[in-house]
Design a protein around this motif. Structure first.
Motif, mmCIF file in Angstrom:
data_model
loop_
_atom_site.group_PDB
_atom_site.id
_atom_site.type_symbol
_atom_site.label_atom_id
_atom_site.label_comp_id
_atom_site.label_asym_id
_atom_site.label_seq_id
_atom_site.Cartn_x
_atom_site.Cartn_y
_atom_site.Cartn_z
ATOM 1 N N ASP A 71 -8.378 -4.762 -6.284
ATOM 2 C CA ASP A 71 -9.688 -4.097 -6.213
ATOM 3 C C ASP A 71 -9.731 -3.102 -5.056
ATOM 4 N N GLU A 72 -9.189 -3.502 -3.917
ATOM 5 C CA GLU A 72 -9.170 -2.624 -2.743
ATOM 6 C C GLU A 72 -8.331 -1.371 -3.004
ATOM 7 N N LEU A 73 -7.173 -1.553 -3.627
ATOM 8 C CA LEU A 73 -6.299 -0.416 -3.927
ATOM 9 C C LEU A 73 -6.938 0.528 -4.938
ATOM 10 N N VAL A 74 -7.606 -0.032 -5.941
ATOM 11 C CA VAL A 74 -8.246 0.790 -6.967
ATOM 12 C C VAL A 74 -9.347 1.649 -6.351
ATOM 13 N N VAL A 75 -10.155 1.051 -5.476
ATOM 14 C CA VAL A 75 -11.230 1.805 -4.816
ATOM 15 C C VAL A 75 -10.641 2.934 -3.965
ATOM 16 N N THR A 76 -9.577 2.637 -3.237
ATOM 17 C CA THR A 76 -8.944 3.664 -2.391
ATOM 18 C C THR A 76 -8.375 4.792 -3.242
ATOM 19 N N MET A 77 -7.729 4.455 -4.359
ATOM 20 C CA MET A 77 -7.183 5.489 -5.241
ATOM 21 C C MET A 77 -8.295 6.345 -5.833
ATOM 22 N N GLU A 78 -9.404 5.711 -6.162
ATOM 23 C CA GLU A 78 -10.544 6.460 -6.690
ATOM 24 C C GLU A 78 -11.067 7.450 -5.649
ATOM 25 N N LYS A 93 0.820 -1.220 0.000
ATOM 26 C CA LYS A 93 0.000 0.000 0.000
ATOM 27 C C LYS A 93 0.848 1.261 0.000
ATOM 28 N N LYS A 94 1.967 1.243 0.722
ATOM 29 C CA LYS A 94 2.800 2.446 0.793
ATOM 30 C C LYS A 94 3.455 2.768 -0.546
ATOM 31 N N ARG A 95 3.607 1.762 -1.408
ATOM 32 C CA ARG A 95 4.164 2.004 -2.738
ATOM 33 C C ARG A 95 3.099 2.495 -3.711
ATOM 34 N N ILE A 96 1.863 2.060 -3.526
ATOM 35 C CA ILE A 96 0.773 2.424 -4.436
ATOM 36 C C ILE A 96 0.107 3.724 -4.011
ATOM 37 N N LEU A 142 -10.987 11.542 -6.127
ATOM 38 C CA LEU A 142 -12.207 12.351 -6.066
ATOM 39 C C LEU A 142 -12.127 13.384 -4.947
ATOM 40 N N LYS A 143 -11.437 13.013 -3.869
ATOM 41 C CA LYS A 143 -11.240 13.955 -2.769
ATOM 42 C C LYS A 143 -10.446 15.175 -3.250
ATOM 43 N N GLU A 179 -12.869 12.874 -15.773
ATOM 44 C CA GLU A 179 -12.686 11.975 -16.919
ATOM 45 C C GLU A 179 -11.214 11.650 -17.131
ATOM 46 N N SER A 180 -10.356 12.647 -16.997
ATOM 47 C CA SER A 180 -8.919 12.398 -17.173
ATOM 48 C C SER A 180 -8.394 11.476 -16.071
ATOM 49 N N ILE A 181 -8.917 11.643 -14.853
ATOM 50 C CA ILE A 181 -8.525 10.767 -13.749
ATOM 51 C C ILE A 181 -8.984 9.332 -14.010
ATOM 52 N N GLU A 182 -10.217 9.171 -14.479
ATOM 53 C CA GLU A 182 -10.759 7.834 -14.743
ATOM 54 C C GLU A 182 -9.996 7.132 -15.861
ATOM 55 N N GLU A 183 -9.615 7.901 -16.891
ATOM 56 C CA GLU A 183 -8.892 7.293 -18.018
ATOM 57 C C GLU A 183 -7.536 6.756 -17.577
ATOM 58 N N VAL A 184 -6.783 7.580 -16.858
ATOM 59 C CA VAL A 184 -5.479 7.124 -16.371
ATOM 60 C C VAL A 184 -5.662 6.038 -15.312
ATOM 61 N N GLY A 185 -6.725 6.139 -14.524
ATOM 62 C CA GLY A 185 -6.999 5.131 -13.505
ATOM 63 C C GLY A 185 -7.177 3.742 -14.087
ATOM 64 N N ARG A 186 -7.807 3.668 -15.267
ATOM 65 C CA ARG A 186 -7.969 2.362 -15.925
ATOM 66 C C ARG A 186 -6.611 1.768 -16.299
#
Length: 202
Positions: free
Chosen positions: A180-187, A35-38, A191-192, A90-97
């Motif tokens: 999945d857990e890391l992706v949700v946390t990054m999202e 987690k500390k790396r991501i 958004l914050k 949208e730019s965040i979601e695109e790179v997030g994928r």
């Protein structure tokens, strides 16, 4: 141990190769998915401080992009921070994928190993039993030592196949859940940041 491997027949070698690859992937994923790396702690707060104090320039954004997967996502949003909220999201979601895809690296290989290892073990069992029946057909059942070779090959390949498959499947499921857990946390963190930056503008 060497005798056990030799008794497993030809299919023991691809199974051993699968076990080595599986161990390498498990070790690499444990290292990469920390987690500390991501998601470095307080990264969003640091970016907000940069924005508040006027230090959020191209150089800081590039440093952010190279720092971590979360930094890469945040940097994509910050490049569009002066545009509408939806454009930034949208730019965040695109790179997030793309980041989510990178986090899943090697997991398909691990899942494939978990799937094919029992099948290779089963194939070894079938080959071993074929050898047993071939010996019975040509020599009868008088010499148990001759039959033992085929039976041992059948049992060893089955055991090795399951030994490789079970931990591979366990870690495949674990790492999928971890991603999945890391992706949700990054999202949530991304958004914050969007809300903080656009909240200051409103």
């Amino acid at each position: 141990m060497l005798e056990l491997i030799q008794s497993g027949g030809i299919l023991i070698w691809p199974l051993l190769l699968c076990s080595v690859i599986s161990l390498a992937i498990i070790g690499e994923r444990f290292w990469s998915l920390q987690k500390k790396r991501i998601i470095p702690e307080d990264l969003v707060r640091t970016v907000w401080e940069w924005n508040r104090t006027g230090f959020l320039d191209e150089q800081h954004i590039e440093t952010l992009r190279r720092s971590s997967p979360l930094g890469r996502i945040l940097a994509a949003g910050l490049m569009n921070r002066k545009r509408d909220r939806e454009v930034m999201k949208e730019s965040i979601e695109e790179v997030g994928r793309h980041v989510a895809h990178d986090l899943e690296r090697f997991l398909n290989t691990l899942g494939t190993i978990a799937s094919i290892s029992p099948l290779l073990g089963l194939l070894g069992t079938v080959i071993g039993m074929i050898k047993v029946f071939a010996v019975i057909t040509t020599q009868g059942v008088g010499d148990p030592g001759v039959l033992a070779e085929g039976i041992s090959e059948a049992l060893i390949t089955t055991a090795v196949g399951l030994t490789v498959a079970i931990p591979s499947l366990m870690f495949y499921r674990y790492f999928r859940g971890r991603v999945d857990e890391l992706v949700v946390t990054m999202e949530q963190e991304s958004l914050k940041l969007v809300e903080v930056i656009h909240g200051e503008r409103e």
